[in-house]
Design an enzyme around this catalytic site. Structure first.
Site, PDB file in Angstrom:
ATOM      1  CG  HIS A 214      -1.928  -1.009   1.141  1.00  0.00           C
ATOM      2  ND1 HIS A 214      -2.694  -1.959   1.957  1.00  0.00           N
ATOM      3  CD2 HIS A 214      -2.486  -1.816  -0.171  1.00  0.00           C
ATOM      4  CE1 HIS A 214      -3.522  -2.696   1.754  1.00  0.00           C
ATOM      5  NE2 HIS A 214      -3.468  -2.704   0.255  1.00  0.00           N
TER       6      HIS A 214
ATOM      7  CG  HIS B 230      -6.047 -10.757  -8.011  1.00  0.00           C
ATOM      8  ND1 HIS B 230      -5.360 -10.669  -9.094  1.00  0.00           N
ATOM      9  CD2 HIS B 230      -6.278 -12.277  -7.893  1.00  0.00           C
ATOM     10  CE1 HIS B 230      -5.361 -11.815  -9.795  1.00  0.00           C
ATOM     11  NE2 HIS B 230      -5.659 -12.665  -9.308  1.00  0.00           N
TER      12      HIS B 230
ATOM     13  CB  SER C 167      -5.682  -2.079  -3.209  1.00  0.00           C
ATOM     14  OG  SER C 167      -6.192  -3.563  -3.330  1.00  0.00           O
TER      15      SER C 167
ATOM     16  CD  GLU D   6     -12.217 -11.009  -4.268  1.00  0.00           C
ATOM     17  OE1 GLU D   6     -11.030 -10.275  -4.104  1.00  0.00           O
ATOM     18  OE2 GLU D   6     -12.400 -12.264  -4.150  1.00  0.00           O
TER      19      GLU D   6
ATOM     20  CG  ASP E  88      -9.772 -15.281 -13.721  1.00  0.00           C
ATOM     21  OD1 ASP E  88      -8.679 -14.423 -13.279  1.00  0.00           O
ATOM     22  OD2 ASP E  88      -9.371 -16.147 -14.421  1.00  0.00           O
ATOM     23  N   GLY E  89      -9.479 -11.704 -12.656  1.00  0.00           N
ATOM     24  CA  GLY E  89      -8.986 -10.361 -12.814  1.00  0.00           C
ATOM     25  C   GLY E  89      -7.878 -10.643 -13.884  1.00  0.00           C
TER      26      GLY E  89
ATOM     27  CG  ASP F  66      -2.366  -8.063  -3.493  1.00  0.00           C
ATOM     28  OD1 ASP F  66      -1.601  -8.502  -3.394  1.00  0.00           O
ATOM     29  OD2 ASP F  66      -3.175  -7.515  -2.633  1.00  0.00           O
TER      30      ASP F  66
HETATM   31  N1  SAM Z   1      -5.543  -6.281  -3.200  1.00  0.00           N
HETATM   32  C1  SAM Z   1      -6.326  -6.270  -2.003  1.00  0.00           C
HETATM   33  C2  SAM Z   1      -5.721  -5.381  -0.871  1.00  0.00           C
HETATM   34  O1  SAM Z   1      -4.523  -4.870  -1.009  1.00  0.00           O
HETATM   35  O2  SAM Z   1      -6.478  -4.834  -0.111  1.00  0.00           O
HETATM   36  C3  SAM Z   1      -6.000  -7.610  -1.268  1.00  0.00           C
HETATM   37  C4  SAM Z   1      -6.324  -8.761  -2.373  1.00  0.00           C
HETATM   38  S1  SAM Z   1      -5.837 -10.516  -1.525  1.00  0.00           S
HETATM   39  C5  SAM Z   1      -4.246 -10.658  -1.447  1.00  0.00           C
HETATM   40  C6  SAM Z   1      -6.188 -11.619  -3.049  1.00  0.00           C
HETATM   41  C7  SAM Z   1      -7.887 -11.518  -3.567  1.00  0.00           C
HETATM   42  O3  SAM Z   1      -7.919 -11.938  -4.627  1.00  0.00           O
HETATM   43  C8  SAM Z   1      -8.566 -12.332  -2.619  1.00  0.00           C
HETATM   44  O4  SAM Z   1      -9.817 -11.712  -2.175  1.00  0.00           O
HETATM   45  C9  SAM Z   1      -9.113 -13.486  -3.664  1.00  0.00           C
HETATM   46  O5  SAM Z   1     -10.490 -14.109  -3.338  1.00  0.00           O
HETATM   47  C10 SAM Z   1      -9.039 -12.726  -4.844  1.00  0.00           C
HETATM   48  N2  SAM Z   1      -8.834 -13.677  -6.181  1.00  0.00           N
HETATM   49  C11 SAM Z   1      -8.272 -14.936  -6.040  1.00  0.00           C
HETATM   50  N3  SAM Z   1      -8.175 -15.210  -7.450  1.00  0.00           N
HETATM   51  C12 SAM Z   1      -8.746 -14.298  -8.125  1.00  0.00           C
HETATM   52  C13 SAM Z   1      -8.678 -13.933  -9.566  1.00  0.00           C
HETATM   53  N4  SAM Z   1      -8.188 -15.100 -10.460  1.00  0.00           N
HETATM   54  N5  SAM Z   1      -9.497 -12.977  -9.808  1.00  0.00           N
HETATM   55  C14 SAM Z   1      -9.948 -12.265  -9.252  1.00  0.00           C
HETATM   56  N6  SAM Z   1      -9.903 -12.242  -7.684  1.00  0.00           N
HETATM   57  C15 SAM Z   1      -9.118 -13.202  -7.270  1.00  0.00           C
END
Ligand code: SAM
Length: 313
Positions: free
Chosen positions: A19, A42, A120, A138, A166-167, A187
């Site tokens: 961050h 993500h 984020s 997400e 899916d991101g 992330d």
């Molecule tokens: N970026 C956030 C922050 O800094 O506050 C934290 C994100 S966390 C490390 C990762 C997130 O990605 C989780 O909530 C998970 O459910 C989600 N996730 C996992 N695979 C994903 C995908 N293929 N596409 C989108 N989201 C995904």
């Protein structure tokens, strides 16, 4: 199904690194007049309670964001053995990018309270101007629902789009963005081994669609070959594409297994992480060279605490 929930990890040392770097990048990119689109591939749930069950169970914020705060309110007395970094912090205070991060997190809380930790999507949205856009992905059904509800409360209208998909794949349809200025934060939770390869493939594909975007990838530094591959492959990719890059890492403790009094093996948890940035702002390196020694000093848990800021291209 996915079991990773960022609520356990919110405000940990990896979030502090990620961050702080994210805010420093955005501050620079937002100085220009042209609209910026930010993608968060993500996103997580968006807002977290540090006094909630998840955060209290893990206690991770206590070794991250809350430890930084505690240091500010009660810095250790300096002695003969104090490090040069501790002495310079006592004299000159925190690096501007760390102070900026702490101030931004504080703005989500009432004065003196530290119950809410913004993820984020919220940190990004808080910094954007009216012309800028944010698209967040997400995939976890519960976190996506919480994120949508949290974002709805902002009443930001069309400025913020929550995509429950899916991101890695979803970003493809948005590149290049209309005003040709974008930051992509990626992330992943790396819960699935394939994420290590997918994040690199996503950046490679994105660069073919939009070569001038800024790409910021968080990765864990753990004793697994596929984790070591992430910065190595991103560096090769950036170099082959003729792009500038910056790699910043923060280590807070040893990655070695230890044993407790009963002889049981104790895993160290996450010892270190990194942020790899392609097309970084030219100001970022100097800002992080000031900030990272301080983060290692305050958040370090043993003599392995260290940092690195490497750049090229
Ligand atoms: N970026 C956030 C922050 O800094 O506050 C934290 C994100 S966390 C490390 C990762 C997130 O990605 C989780 O909530 C998970 O459910 C989600 N996730 C996992 N695979 C994903 C995908 N293929 N596409 C989108 N989201 C995904």
């Amino acid at each position: 199904m996915f079991s990773y929930r960022h609520a356990f990890h919110a405000g940990n040392h990896a979030d502090v690194l990620k961050h702080t770097v994210l805010i420093a990048i955005l501050r620079h990119l937002l100085q220009k007049d042209t609209a910026l689109t930010v993608f968060d591939t993500h996103a997580g749930a968006g807002l977290y309670r540090l006094d909630g069950e998840y955060a209290e169970t893990s206690g991770e914020a206590g070794h991250g964001f809350l430890k930084l705060l505690a240091h500010l309110s009660a810095p250790p007395a300096l002695g003969k053995k104090s490090s040069a970094v501790a002495k310079s912090m006592a004299e000159s205070g925190l690096a501007p990018v760390i102070q900026d991060y702490l101030d931004l997190v504080a703005s989500f809380n009432s004065k003196g309270s530290h119950k809410v930790y913004p993820g984020s999507p919220f940190l990004i949205q808080r910094l954007l101007g009216e012309r800028d856009k944010l698209k967040v992905f997400e995939i976890h059904p519960t976190d996506a629902k919480t994120l949508s509800a949290n974002i709805a409360q902002l009443e930001a209208g069309r400025q913020v789009a929550v995509l429950r998909e899916d991101g890695f794949e979803g970003i493809k349809k948005f590149l290049p963005p209309p005003a040709r200025r974008a930051l992509v934060l990626s992330d992943p939770s790396y819960e699935i081994k394939n994420d290590y390869a997918r994040v690199v493939a996503m950046v490679a594909d994105s660069l073919t669609r939009f070569a001038t975007g800024t790409y910021a990838v968080w990765y864990p530094i753990i004793p697994r070959p596929e984790a070591h591959d992430v910065p190595r492959k991103l560096k090769t990719l950036a170099t082959k594409s003729g792009k500038k890059w910056l790699n910043a890492t923060l280590t807070v403790k040893s990655s070695k297994l230890t044993s407790d009094d009963a002889g049981e093996v104790v895993r160290p948890g996450l010892p270190a992480s990194g942020m790899f940035i392609i097309n970084p702002p030219h100001t970022l390196k100097a800002s992080l060279q000031l900030a990272l020694p301080q983060l290692a000093e305050v958040l370090g848990q043993d003599q392995n605490a260290s940092f690195s800021v490497e750049s090229g291209g």
